[in-house]
Motif scaffolding. Structure first.
Motif, PDB file in Angstrom:
ATOM      1  N   GLY A 233       1.932   1.540  -9.929  1.00  0.00           N
ATOM      2  CA  GLY A 233       2.746   0.476 -10.491  1.00  0.00           C
ATOM      3  C   GLY A 233       3.243   0.809 -11.887  1.00  0.00           C
ATOM      4  O   GLY A 233       4.390   0.499 -12.242  1.00  0.00           O
ATOM      5  N   ALA A 234       2.400   1.434 -12.705  1.00  0.00           N
ATOM      6  CA  ALA A 234       2.800   1.802 -14.063  1.00  0.00           C
ATOM      7  C   ALA A 234       3.946   2.802 -14.053  1.00  0.00           C
ATOM      8  O   ALA A 234       4.927   2.669 -14.794  1.00  0.00           O
ATOM      9  CB  ALA A 234       1.605   2.389 -14.813  1.00  0.00           C
ATOM     10  N   THR A 235       3.838   3.802 -13.204  1.00  0.00           N
ATOM     11  CA  THR A 235       4.880   4.823 -13.140  1.00  0.00           C
ATOM     12  C   THR A 235       6.195   4.232 -12.656  1.00  0.00           C
ATOM     13  O   THR A 235       7.265   4.516 -13.214  1.00  0.00           O
ATOM     14  CB  THR A 235       4.438   5.965 -12.219  1.00  0.00           C
ATOM     15  N   GLY A 236       6.141   3.408 -11.616  1.00  0.00           N
ATOM     16  CA  GLY A 236       7.369   2.796 -11.112  1.00  0.00           C
ATOM     17  C   GLY A 236       8.029   1.902 -12.139  1.00  0.00           C
ATOM     18  O   GLY A 236       9.259   1.953 -12.338  1.00  0.00           O
TER      19      GLY A 236
ATOM     20  N   PRO B  23     -10.385   9.971   7.080  1.00  0.00           N
ATOM     21  CA  PRO B  23      -8.957  10.197   6.820  1.00  0.00           C
ATOM     22  C   PRO B  23      -8.141   8.905   6.829  1.00  0.00           C
ATOM     23  O   PRO B  23      -7.169   8.778   6.079  1.00  0.00           O
ATOM     24  CB  PRO B  23      -8.543  11.123   7.971  1.00  0.00           C
ATOM     25  N   ALA B  24      -8.543   7.945   7.661  1.00  0.00           N
ATOM     26  CA  ALA B  24      -7.833   6.662   7.688  1.00  0.00           C
ATOM     27  C   ALA B  24      -7.963   5.948   6.343  1.00  0.00           C
ATOM     28  O   ALA B  24      -6.999   5.362   5.841  1.00  0.00           O
ATOM     29  CB  ALA B  24      -8.372   5.782   8.808  1.00  0.00           C
ATOM     30  N   SER B  25      -9.152   5.995   5.768  1.00  0.00           N
ATOM     31  CA  SER B  25      -9.360   5.384   4.450  1.00  0.00           C
ATOM     32  C   SER B  25      -8.526   6.073   3.380  1.00  0.00           C
ATOM     33  O   SER B  25      -7.949   5.433   2.497  1.00  0.00           O
ATOM     34  CB  SER B  25     -10.838   5.449   4.064  1.00  0.00           C
ATOM     35  N   VAL B  26      -8.449   7.389   3.486  1.00  0.00           N
ATOM     36  CA  VAL B  26      -7.633   8.147   2.536  1.00  0.00           C
ATOM     37  C   VAL B  26      -6.151   7.791   2.699  1.00  0.00           C
ATOM     38  O   VAL B  26      -5.412   7.705   1.711  1.00  0.00           O
ATOM     39  CB  VAL B  26      -7.861   9.660   2.723  1.00  0.00           C
ATOM     40  N   GLY B  27      -5.715   7.561   3.936  1.00  0.00           N
ATOM     41  CA  GLY B  27      -4.338   7.145   4.163  1.00  0.00           C
ATOM     42  C   GLY B  27      -4.027   5.818   3.485  1.00  0.00           C
ATOM     43  O   GLY B  27      -2.956   5.640   2.893  1.00  0.00           O
ATOM     44  N   VAL B  28      -4.975   4.880   3.570  1.00  0.00           N
ATOM     45  CA  VAL B  28      -4.800   3.597   2.885  1.00  0.00           C
ATOM     46  C   VAL B  28      -4.733   3.807   1.374  1.00  0.00           C
ATOM     47  O   VAL B  28      -3.890   3.213   0.680  1.00  0.00           O
ATOM     48  CB  VAL B  28      -5.959   2.641   3.239  1.00  0.00           C
ATOM     49  N   LEU B  29      -5.599   4.665   0.863  1.00  0.00           N
ATOM     50  CA  LEU B  29      -5.608   4.959  -0.567  1.00  0.00           C
ATOM     51  C   LEU B  29      -4.257   5.511  -1.028  1.00  0.00           C
ATOM     52  O   LEU B  29      -3.703   5.089  -2.050  1.00  0.00           O
ATOM     53  CB  LEU B  29      -6.726   5.951  -0.870  1.00  0.00           C
ATOM     54  N   LEU B  30      -3.707   6.438  -0.273  1.00  0.00           N
ATOM     55  CA  LEU B  30      -2.415   7.023  -0.632  1.00  0.00           C
ATOM     56  C   LEU B  30      -1.289   5.993  -0.564  1.00  0.00           C
ATOM     57  O   LEU B  30      -0.371   6.005  -1.385  1.00  0.00           O
ATOM     58  CB  LEU B  30      -2.099   8.207   0.286  1.00  0.00           C
ATOM     59  N   ALA B  31      -1.355   5.094   0.412  1.00  0.00           N
ATOM     60  CA  ALA B  31      -0.305   4.078   0.551  1.00  0.00           C
ATOM     61  C   ALA B  31      -0.274   3.139  -0.649  1.00  0.00           C
ATOM     62  O   ALA B  31       0.790   2.609  -0.997  1.00  0.00           O
ATOM     63  CB  ALA B  31      -0.518   3.276   1.835  1.00  0.00           C
ATOM     64  N   LEU B  32      -1.405   2.944  -1.306  1.00  0.00           N
ATOM     65  CA  LEU B  32      -1.466   2.011  -2.426  1.00  0.00           C
ATOM     66  C   LEU B  32      -0.632   2.473  -3.613  1.00  0.00           C
ATOM     67  O   LEU B  32      -0.163   1.655  -4.405  1.00  0.00           O
ATOM     68  CB  LEU B  32      -2.924   1.808  -2.861  1.00  0.00           C
ATOM     69  N   PHE B  33      -0.434   3.785  -3.754  1.00  0.00           N
ATOM     70  CA  PHE B  33       0.391   4.288  -4.856  1.00  0.00           C
ATOM     71  C   PHE B  33       1.830   3.780  -4.729  1.00  0.00           C
ATOM     72  O   PHE B  33       2.474   3.468  -5.733  1.00  0.00           O
ATOM     73  CB  PHE B  33       0.388   5.819  -4.867  1.00  0.00           C
ATOM     74  N   ALA B  34       2.334   3.698  -3.505  1.00  0.00           N
ATOM     75  CA  ALA B  34       3.691   3.200  -3.292  1.00  0.00           C
ATOM     76  C   ALA B  34       3.724   1.693  -3.116  1.00  0.00           C
ATOM     77  O   ALA B  34       4.706   1.040  -3.490  1.00  0.00           O
ATOM     78  CB  ALA B  34       4.310   3.876  -2.064  1.00  0.00           C
ATOM     79  N   LEU B  35       2.635   1.128  -2.562  1.00  0.00           N
ATOM     80  CA  LEU B  35       2.634  -0.305  -2.250  1.00  0.00           C
ATOM     81  C   LEU B  35       2.788  -1.157  -3.510  1.00  0.00           C
ATOM     82  O   LEU B  35       3.519  -2.158  -3.511  1.00  0.00           O
ATOM     83  CB  LEU B  35       1.337  -0.667  -1.529  1.00  0.00           C
ATOM     84  N   SER B  36       2.124  -0.769  -4.585  1.00  0.00           N
ATOM     85  CA  SER B  36       2.222  -1.556  -5.813  1.00  0.00           C
ATOM     86  C   SER B  36       3.649  -1.569  -6.345  1.00  0.00           C
ATOM     87  O   SER B  36       4.117  -2.569  -6.890  1.00  0.00           O
ATOM     88  CB  SER B  36       1.266  -1.001  -6.874  1.00  0.00           C
ATOM     89  N   GLN B  37       4.366  -0.457  -6.152  1.00  0.00           N
ATOM     90  CA  GLN B  37       5.741  -0.386  -6.630  1.00  0.00           C
ATOM     91  C   GLN B  37       6.677  -1.265  -5.799  1.00  0.00           C
ATOM     92  O   GLN B  37       7.700  -1.737  -6.308  1.00  0.00           O
ATOM     93  CB  GLN B  37       6.223   1.061  -6.610  1.00  0.00           C
ATOM     94  N   VAL B  38       6.334  -1.492  -4.537  1.00  0.00           N
ATOM     95  CA  VAL B  38       7.154  -2.373  -3.705  1.00  0.00           C
ATOM     96  C   VAL B  38       7.207  -3.769  -4.305  1.00  0.00           C
ATOM     97  O   VAL B  38       8.271  -4.394  -4.390  1.00  0.00           O
ATOM     98  CB  VAL B  38       6.609  -2.423  -2.262  1.00  0.00           C
ATOM     99  N   PHE B  39       6.058  -4.263  -4.759  1.00  0.00           N
ATOM    100  CA  PHE B  39       5.988  -5.636  -5.263  1.00  0.00           C
ATOM    101  C   PHE B  39       6.342  -5.754  -6.745  1.00  0.00           C
ATOM    102  O   PHE B  39       6.766  -6.819  -7.197  1.00  0.00           O
ATOM    103  CB  PHE B  39       4.588  -6.206  -5.009  1.00  0.00           C
ATOM    104  N   LEU B  40       6.186  -4.666  -7.491  1.00  0.00           N
ATOM    105  CA  LEU B  40       6.414  -4.742  -8.932  1.00  0.00           C
ATOM    106  C   LEU B  40       7.826  -4.339  -9.348  1.00  0.00           C
ATOM    107  O   LEU B  40       8.255  -4.672 -10.457  1.00  0.00           O
ATOM    108  CB  LEU B  40       5.411  -3.840  -9.667  1.00  0.00           C
ATOM    109  N   SER B  41       8.553  -3.633  -8.504  1.00  0.00           N
ATOM    110  CA  SER B  41       9.827  -3.046  -8.927  1.00  0.00           C
ATOM    111  C   SER B  41      10.831  -4.091  -9.387  1.00  0.00           C
ATOM    112  O   SER B  41      11.454  -3.953 -10.453  1.00  0.00           O
ATOM    113  CB  SER B  41      10.424  -2.210  -7.787  1.00  0.00           C
TER     114      SER B  41
END
Length: 384
Positions: free
Chosen positions: A103-106, A37-55
């Motif tokens: 990142g693409a969606t954001g 589950p911890a690995s899955v949590g990291v995976l889910l965070a990546l969907f938002a993390l890319s938008q933090v840096f690309l926005s």
């Protein structure tokens, strides 16, 4: 305007649908492959993390190039991201897909929201445009996981990812024929271009960002703590899911109604009312002990928070110069996604000390105390 707005909504839905479907399918595949589950949590965070840096870069790129080029790059990134998951469904590739589709969606959302602001000729039309546009993510959040789930059950994960990779191509079809308006060139002052800090130095924009961040955090609080509170109350998983689903339906419903009453409401009044109502509902939420009472509070909270985004976006387009709309939207999205990454960690730490009820009361108190700032939203507006 209606035809162009429909195309923008369709473009946003198709790209967001790819991300939403991938966000459901990738963790499910990771869990089935035995990842923690911890690995899955990291995976889910990546969907938002890319938008933090690309926005922010995406916002500036949209200001320079308009709509088509940002959407084209976003479609290509989403195609590569979901397509790679279809070809090589390993955990590392799933993380890569999360970064690219998020990142693409954001990035595309920033370009679409920027273009949508140019379709409106006055504040009432701005509220109507962003009211309709805000319905798109709600539709894609349902359609993406639903379609992915059906394909996973009947054809497997590879087919689901392949379908999700192809869906964004419709986004390009939606925008390529639009007459795109570019903003005027940014003026050069003292031999340099303006920086993002110049926007944040303006009191109206800074006030808008603080209010938006607080209300976005309330959305995260509700999503994060309702399962915790429901577990403490002994509610079943289906009951907790229904409570969260009621919130989403209410948020979507109020966005359908907003364009119809846009002429009769003011942005500052709606946002202030949302903050006051949210503070009151957060005060009462921990006192609810049944699924029915939590569901009722969830619906009321959905109405309050669902009305915020169109009002925020309308105000943002009125208080920022036209040549910096993309940059301003990028700053807003960066703050929201940063909050979505960090706040659950903070809520978990604070909740361990205060409990779920304590977090509700603390956040509700902060929002209530900050609500007077919302009534001054829009003061110091600039024309675009």
């Amino acid at each position: 305007m209606k035809r162009e707005l429909t195309r923008l909504i369709a473009a946003q839905v198709c790209l967001h649908m790819c991300m939403a479907g991938t966000r459901m399918a990738a963790p499910l595949l990771a869990l089935r492959e035995g990842h923690s589950p911890a690995s899955v949590g990291v995976l889910l965070a990546l969907f938002a993390l890319s938008q933090v840096f690309l926005s922010l870069p995406a916002g500036r790129f949209a200001d320079r190039h308009g709509l088509r080029r940002p959407v084209a790059f976003a479609v290509l990134a989403a195609l590569i991201g979901a397509g790679s998951a279809a070809l090589w469904p390993t955990f590392g590739v799933l993380c890569f897909a999360a970064l690219l589709t998020g990142g693409a969606t954001g990035s595309a959302t920033i370009a679409v929201q920027r273009q949508a602001g140019f379709l409106a000729g006055n504040p009432t039309e701005l509220k109507q445009v962003f009211g309709w546009l805000a319905i798109g993510p709600a539709l894609s959040n349902f359609a993406g996981p639903f379609a992915a789930g059906l394909l996973i059950d009947h054809a497997g994960f590879r087919t689901a990812f392949a379908f999700l990779a192809l869906v964004p191509l419709a986004s390009w079809w939606g925008v390529h024929a639009m007459a795109v308006r570019k903003a005027p060139e940014a003026p050069v002052q003292d031999g340099r271009r303006s920086s993002s800090w110049d926007l944040l130095r303006e009191p109206p924009f800074r006030r808008l960002m603080v209010v938006n961040w607080l209300l976005s955090s309330c959305w995260d609080v509700h999503t994060f703590l309702v399962p915790v509170l429901g577990h403490e109350r002994g509610l079943s998983a289906s009951a907790i899911g229904t409570v969260l689903g009621a919130f989403a339906l209410a948020a979507t419903g109020v966005r359908v109604l907003l364009p119809l009453v846009a002429e009769h409401v003011r942005e500052a009044v709606v946002v202030t009312a949302a903050m006051v109502c949210t503070a009151a509902l957060f005060a009462v939420y921990p006192l609810a002990h049944t699924a029915w009472s939590m569901g009722l509070l969830s619906v009321l909270l959905g109405f309050a928070l669902g009305a915020v985004q169109p009002m925020i976006m309308s105000t943002l387009h009125q208080i920022t110069p036209a040549h910096r709309h993309g940059e301003a939207i990028g700053l807003r999205m960066m703050a929201i996604n940063g909050s979505s990454v960090l706040m659950p960690l903070l809520f978990g730490s604070v909740g361990a000390v205060l409990g779920a009820s304590g977090v509700f009361w603390f956040v509700g108190g902060v929002v209530g105390m900050a609500s007077p700032a919302a009534i001054r939203l829009g003061q110091g507006r600039s024309r675009h």
